[in-house]
Motif scaffolding. Structure first.
Motif, short mmCIF file in Angstrom:
data_model
loop_
_atom_site.label_atom_id
_atom_site.label_comp_id
_atom_site.label_asym_id
_atom_site.label_seq_id
_atom_site.Cartn_x
_atom_site.Cartn_y
_atom_site.Cartn_z
N PRO A 90 4.94 2.86 -1.26
CA PRO A 90 5.79 3.74 -2.07
C PRO A 90 7.11 3.12 -2.53
CG PRO A 90 4.86 4.96 -0.23
CD PRO A 90 4.50 3.52 -0.03
N TRP A 91 7.83 2.45 -1.62
CA TRP A 91 9.11 1.88 -2.03
C TRP A 91 8.92 0.80 -3.08
CZ3 TRP A 91 10.16 -3.24 -1.72
CH2 TRP A 91 9.42 -4.01 -0.82
N PHE A 92 7.81 0.05 -3.01
CA PHE A 92 7.57 -1.01 -3.98
C PHE A 92 7.22 -0.42 -5.34
CE2 PHE A 92 5.34 -4.37 -6.19
CZ PHE A 92 6.22 -5.43 -6.00
N VAL A 93 6.42 0.64 -5.34
CA VAL A 93 6.07 1.30 -6.60
C VAL A 93 7.34 1.83 -7.27
CG1 VAL A 93 4.85 3.26 -7.65
CG2 VAL A 93 3.71 1.85 -5.91
N GLU A 94 8.24 2.43 -6.49
CA GLU A 94 9.49 2.93 -7.06
C GLU A 94 10.32 1.78 -7.64
OE1 GLU A 94 10.39 6.06 -7.68
OE2 GLU A 94 8.38 6.51 -6.94
N PHE A 95 10.34 0.65 -6.96
CA PHE A 95 11.04 -0.54 -7.46
C PHE A 95 10.41 -0.99 -8.79
CE2 PHE A 95 10.95 -5.19 -7.79
CZ PHE A 95 12.30 -5.44 -7.98
#
Length: 193
Positions: A90-95
């Motif tokens: 999730p954090w990578f997708v948001e990035f």
């Protein structure tokens, strides 16, 4: 280059160029009109990236998760597992949802105005490498549009295209303590030009 034999041979329409890497020398002649084609490549890639990025930013609906999780596995990409892992983080997708649209806008602007051109071209080439691996389509060979665009970005960087009617020429020559900025801080050659 104080030896006259080391000076480039410049005529009215052609310039001799030569480079040696790893013991292999390549040399040739380029026409002085090439400067306009180098500028055209820089502007073409700048406009294309700016337009792509601004459309994503203005739509506000860019979401990379589906692409990351589905496209590479469905097309047989050798990097499919990496893309799926990125898409499930999730954090990578948001990035990525911020980095891709704004990265395209900034890369595009940098190329259009010719500022930090080598830095912009590097990141453009990096994105095109990721798109090449993510959009894996080799039915007609390994060379596709994504790969070709990656090489165009690298060419823009290699030619120092930001010095051609671009802001990099002015930044490099900016006077800092009686010396041009690029002489005072030679490492800036990797970002400017």
């Amino acid at each position: 280059m104080s030896d006259p034999s080391e000076q480039p041979n410049i005529t009215a329409t052609e310039i001799n160029i030569r480079s040696t890497i790893g013991g292999i020398t390549a040399e040739g002649r380029i026409h002085t009109l090439s400067v306009w084609f180098i500028l055209a490549l820089r502007l073409m890639m700048g406009i294309a990236f700016f337009q792509s990025g601004i459309e994503k930013v203005l739509s506000g609906s860019f979401d990379a998760a589906g692409y990351l999780q589905n496209a590479p596995p469905s097309n047989g990409s050798p990097a499919a597992d990496l893309f799926v892992t990125m898409g499930q983080t999730p954090w990578f997708v948001e990035f990525v949802n911020v980095a891709v649209p704004w990265g395209e806008v900034l890369i595009g602007l940098g190329l259009i105005v010719g500022l930090l051109t080598r830095l912009a071209a590097f990141w453009g080439a990096f994105l095109m490498l990721l798109f090449y691996l993510g959009n894996w389509e080799i039915a007609h060979g390994y060379i596709n549009g994504d790969f070709a665009y990656m090489l165009v970005f690298l060419s823009v960087a290699a030619f120092g295209a930001g010095r051609i009617l671009g802001l990099d020429a002015y930044v490099e020559g900016y006077d800092v303590g009686g010396r041009p900025l690029i002489e005072r801080y030679p490492w800036l050659r990797y970002l400017l030009g």
